[in-house]
Design a protein around this motif. Structure first.
Motif, PDB file in Angstrom:
ATOM      1  N   ASP A 196      -4.269 -22.437   7.169  1.00  0.00           N
ATOM      2  CA  ASP A 196      -4.317 -21.173   6.451  1.00  0.00           C
ATOM      3  C   ASP A 196      -3.039 -21.041   5.628  1.00  0.00           C
ATOM      4  O   ASP A 196      -1.948 -21.417   6.092  1.00  0.00           O
ATOM      5  N   LEU A 197      -3.138 -20.506   4.429  1.00  0.00           N
ATOM      6  CA  LEU A 197      -1.947 -20.196   3.653  1.00  0.00           C
ATOM      7  C   LEU A 197      -1.119 -19.125   4.364  1.00  0.00           C
ATOM      8  O   LEU A 197      -1.637 -18.343   5.163  1.00  0.00           O
ATOM      9  N   ARG A 198       0.157 -19.088   4.049  1.00  0.00           N
ATOM     10  CA  ARG A 198       0.984 -18.000   4.571  1.00  0.00           C
ATOM     11  C   ARG A 198       0.398 -16.656   4.115  1.00  0.00           C
ATOM     12  O   ARG A 198      -0.062 -16.505   2.987  1.00  0.00           O
ATOM     13  N   GLY A 199       0.350 -15.715   5.048  1.00  0.00           N
ATOM     14  CA  GLY A 199      -0.215 -14.405   4.756  1.00  0.00           C
ATOM     15  C   GLY A 199      -1.722 -14.325   4.837  1.00  0.00           C
ATOM     16  O   GLY A 199      -2.294 -13.255   4.656  1.00  0.00           O
ATOM     17  N   HIS A 200      -2.402 -15.448   5.110  1.00  0.00           N
ATOM     18  CA  HIS A 200      -3.858 -15.497   5.124  1.00  0.00           C
ATOM     19  C   HIS A 200      -4.365 -15.883   6.513  1.00  0.00           C
ATOM     20  O   HIS A 200      -3.697 -16.618   7.251  1.00  0.00           O
ATOM     21  N   GLY A 201      -5.579 -15.453   6.842  1.00  0.00           N
ATOM     22  CA  GLY A 201      -6.224 -15.898   8.075  1.00  0.00           C
ATOM     23  C   GLY A 201      -5.392 -15.627   9.302  1.00  0.00           C
ATOM     24  O   GLY A 201      -4.955 -14.502   9.560  1.00  0.00           O
ATOM     25  N   ASP A 202      -5.149 -16.699  10.069  1.00  0.00           N
ATOM     26  CA  ASP A 202      -4.385 -16.562  11.308  1.00  0.00           C
ATOM     27  C   ASP A 202      -2.907 -16.870  11.141  1.00  0.00           C
ATOM     28  O   ASP A 202      -2.164 -16.889  12.125  1.00  0.00           O
ATOM     29  N   SER A 203      -2.471 -17.128   9.907  1.00  0.00           N
ATOM     30  CA  SER A 203      -1.041 -17.237   9.649  1.00  0.00           C
ATOM     31  C   SER A 203      -0.416 -15.843   9.653  1.00  0.00           C
ATOM     32  O   SER A 203      -1.110 -14.825   9.483  1.00  0.00           O
ATOM     33  N   ASP A 204       0.889 -15.798   9.854  1.00  0.00           N
ATOM     34  CA  ASP A 204       1.571 -14.506   9.858  1.00  0.00           C
ATOM     35  C   ASP A 204       1.488 -13.851   8.482  1.00  0.00           C
ATOM     36  O   ASP A 204       1.367 -14.523   7.446  1.00  0.00           O
ATOM     37  N   THR A 205       1.580 -12.532   8.466  1.00  0.00           N
ATOM     38  CA  THR A 205       1.413 -11.767   7.229  1.00  0.00           C
ATOM     39  C   THR A 205       2.709 -11.133   6.728  1.00  0.00           C
ATOM     40  O   THR A 205       2.682 -10.377   5.749  1.00  0.00           O
ATOM     41  N   ASP A 206       3.835 -11.428   7.380  1.00  0.00           N
ATOM     42  CA  ASP A 206       5.075 -10.763   6.987  1.00  0.00           C
ATOM     43  C   ASP A 206       6.037 -11.681   6.241  1.00  0.00           C
ATOM     44  O   ASP A 206       7.252 -11.447   6.209  1.00  0.00           O
ATOM     45  N   PHE A 207       5.508 -12.737   5.617  1.00  0.00           N
ATOM     46  CA  PHE A 207       6.350 -13.569   4.769  1.00  0.00           C
ATOM     47  C   PHE A 207       6.828 -12.764   3.568  1.00  0.00           C
ATOM     48  O   PHE A 207       6.116 -11.894   3.051  1.00  0.00           O
ATOM     49  N   ARG A 208       8.005 -13.096   3.075  1.00  0.00           N
ATOM     50  CA  ARG A 208       8.527 -12.437   1.878  1.00  0.00           C
ATOM     51  C   ARG A 208       8.258 -13.255   0.620  1.00  0.00           C
ATOM     52  O   ARG A 208       8.057 -12.690  -0.449  1.00  0.00           O
ATOM     53  N   SER A 237      -9.600  -6.317   4.439  1.00  0.00           N
ATOM     54  CA  SER A 237      -9.615  -4.893   4.764  1.00  0.00           C
ATOM     55  C   SER A 237      -8.462  -4.542   5.693  1.00  0.00           C
ATOM     56  O   SER A 237      -8.100  -3.366   5.829  1.00  0.00           O
ATOM     57  N   ASP A 238      -7.897  -5.556   6.333  1.00  0.00           N
ATOM     58  CA  ASP A 238      -6.706  -5.348   7.157  1.00  0.00           C
ATOM     59  C   ASP A 238      -5.518  -5.111   6.224  1.00  0.00           C
ATOM     60  O   ASP A 238      -5.250  -5.929   5.336  1.00  0.00           O
ATOM     61  N   PRO A 239      -4.798  -4.022   6.384  1.00  0.00           N
ATOM     62  CA  PRO A 239      -3.707  -3.698   5.460  1.00  0.00           C
ATOM     63  C   PRO A 239      -2.649  -4.793   5.342  1.00  0.00           C
ATOM     64  O   PRO A 239      -2.137  -5.050   4.248  1.00  0.00           O
ATOM     65  N   ALA A 240      -2.321  -5.464   6.447  1.00  0.00           N
ATOM     66  CA  ALA A 240      -1.285  -6.499   6.407  1.00  0.00           C
ATOM     67  C   ALA A 240      -1.742  -7.711   5.592  1.00  0.00           C
ATOM     68  O   ALA A 240      -0.977  -8.268   4.800  1.00  0.00           O
ATOM     69  N   HIS A 241      -2.998  -8.109   5.773  1.00  0.00           N
ATOM     70  CA  HIS A 241      -3.519  -9.232   4.993  1.00  0.00           C
ATOM     71  C   HIS A 241      -3.624  -8.879   3.507  1.00  0.00           C
ATOM     72  O   HIS A 241      -3.319  -9.707   2.641  1.00  0.00           O
ATOM     73  N   LEU A 242      -4.074  -7.682   3.214  1.00  0.00           N
ATOM     74  CA  LEU A 242      -4.188  -7.281   1.814  1.00  0.00           C
ATOM     75  C   LEU A 242      -2.813  -7.204   1.164  1.00  0.00           C
ATOM     76  O   LEU A 242      -2.643  -7.623   0.008  1.00  0.00           O
ATOM     77  N   ARG A 264      -4.891  -0.708  -1.646  1.00  0.00           N
ATOM     78  CA  ARG A 264      -5.822   0.008  -0.783  1.00  0.00           C
ATOM     79  C   ARG A 264      -6.307   1.260  -1.498  1.00  0.00           C
ATOM     80  O   ARG A 264      -5.564   1.833  -2.296  1.00  0.00           O
ATOM     81  N   PRO A 265      -7.534   1.706  -1.204  1.00  0.00           N
ATOM     82  CA  PRO A 265      -8.470   1.173  -0.208  1.00  0.00           C
ATOM     83  C   PRO A 265      -9.514   0.221  -0.801  1.00  0.00           C
ATOM     84  O   PRO A 265     -10.398  -0.222  -0.088  1.00  0.00           O
ATOM     85  N   TRP A 266      -9.411  -0.081  -2.076  1.00  0.00           N
ATOM     86  CA  TRP A 266     -10.484  -0.831  -2.750  1.00  0.00           C
ATOM     87  C   TRP A 266     -10.199  -2.325  -2.889  1.00  0.00           C
ATOM     88  O   TRP A 266     -11.059  -3.086  -3.317  1.00  0.00           O
ATOM     89  N   GLY A 267      -8.998  -2.771  -2.533  1.00  0.00           N
ATOM     90  CA  GLY A 267      -8.599  -4.152  -2.805  1.00  0.00           C
ATOM     91  C   GLY A 267      -9.530  -5.199  -2.222  1.00  0.00           C
ATOM     92  O   GLY A 267      -9.890  -6.177  -2.898  1.00  0.00           O
ATOM     93  N   ALA A 268      -9.916  -5.048  -0.960  1.00  0.00           N
ATOM     94  CA  ALA A 268     -10.784  -6.041  -0.310  1.00  0.00           C
ATOM     95  C   ALA A 268     -12.143  -6.097  -0.998  1.00  0.00           C
ATOM     96  O   ALA A 268     -12.710  -7.184  -1.190  1.00  0.00           O
TER      97      ALA A 268
END
Length: 306
Positions: A83-95, A209-214, A173-177
């Motif tokens: 998974d790319l950083r910030g995507h899927g099961d990778s962490d979402t708090d990369f800068r 739809s998850d705010p952290a992933h978006l 949000r809320p339309w991004g996904a």
């Protein structure tokens, strides 16, 4: 090199279960994590043999390789899907996001797996990152396959700056996904049917739809600049296979992009007829017909050089 760009062969893979396309990253517990600077990258690891690393593109998930993975494992390869950083099961708090930092993640992954050199197969920006990884660490990369990969920025700097402003609005949000899911379905998947497209779209919509992933996805869209890939092309010495689709909206002239790939890195390649931005899904049989001989040649050459 065969030229399947006008062929519509049936997918020749062994008993691919339709449930694979329904896999949810919230219930798939077979993945592992690799810690890199700023966070962790998720990946799956299957099979045994020469290493092949499959890399999704922006806004996509490991499930994008559900049709290729079992066929490659059956062909005798160790297949790692990240998974790319910030995507899927990778962490979402990369800068940091973009081609170059994604390339550094791929290098770290191949080093961690300790069974390289690897052939890196990347869709969209995943292909761009694979090219940079090959330029940075040629001893770790036996070959690169780009599936609708970007070898250069397709728009001018002015248009690129404008698009970044647009992305900030579109993927908020809320339309991004919903916006991203609609674009994948209506534009990026034009052409041949995508197996289980409804399930694919539902998974993407649920994920973003998850705010952290978006938020991570939005950061990537506003940071991405393929000029950093083009700058590294003179340093790519590994074999490259380039596959484009003739209905891909990201390229106004796919034949011209293929010509550029040939001129810049000596790539082999084709433009597939009736295929959009996801050849690995829309034309998996054609991609395998190109990919398997390329893998055999690249891994044989790397073994002879060892």
């Amino acid at each position: 090199m065969p030229a399947p760009d006008r062929m519509h062969r049936p997918l020749k893979v062994n008993s691919i279960s339709r449930t694979v396309m329904h896999m949810s990253h919230s219930t798939d517990t077979d993945f592992q994590h690799l810690t890199v600077p700023e966070g962790r990258i998720a990946y799956t690891d299957a099979g045994a043999g020469r290493l092949v690393v499959l890399v999704p593109g922006m806004g996509d998930l490991r499930a994008t390789y559900a049709l290729l993975t079992p066929a490659l494992v059956d062909a005798g390869y160790r297949v790692v899907v990240t998974d790319l950083r910030g995507h899927g099961d990778s962490d979402t708090d990369f800068r940091a996001y973009g081609d170059a930092v994604t390339a550094s993640d791929l290098v770290a992954l191949v080093e961690h797996l300790a069974s390289g050199p690897a052939v890196l197969v990347g869709n969209s920006m995943g292909g761009s990152a694979a090219l940079i990884a090959a330029a940075d660490r040629p001893e770790l990369v036996a070959g690169v396959v780009t599936l609708s990969g970007f070898y250069r920025e397709p728009v001018s700097p002015a248009v690129s700056s404008l698009l970044r402003l647009v992305y900030r609005v579109l993927f908020a949000r809320p339309w991004g996904a919903a916006v991203w899911s609609w674009y994948v379905r209506s534009a990026l998947s034009k052409g041949r049917p995508t197996p289980d497209l409804d399930a694919r779209i539902a998974l993407l919509r649920e994920t973003f739809s998850d705010p952290a992933h978006l938020r991570a996805f939005r950061r990537l869209t506003t940071a991405l600049d393929h000029r950093e890939t083009e700058a590294r092309l003179p340093d790519v010495r590994t074999p490259v296979l380039a596959v484009f689709g003739d209905t891909d909206p990201d390229f106004s002239d796919p034949e011209s992009e293929l010509a550029f790939a040939r001129e810049s890195v000596g790539a082999e390649g084709v433009v597939l007829g009736g295929v959009g931005h996801y050849p690995q899904l829309q034309a998996a049989g054609d991609v395998l017909a190109l990919l398997l001989p390329f893998l055999a040649s690249a891994t044989h050459r790397s073994g002879a050089d060892a």
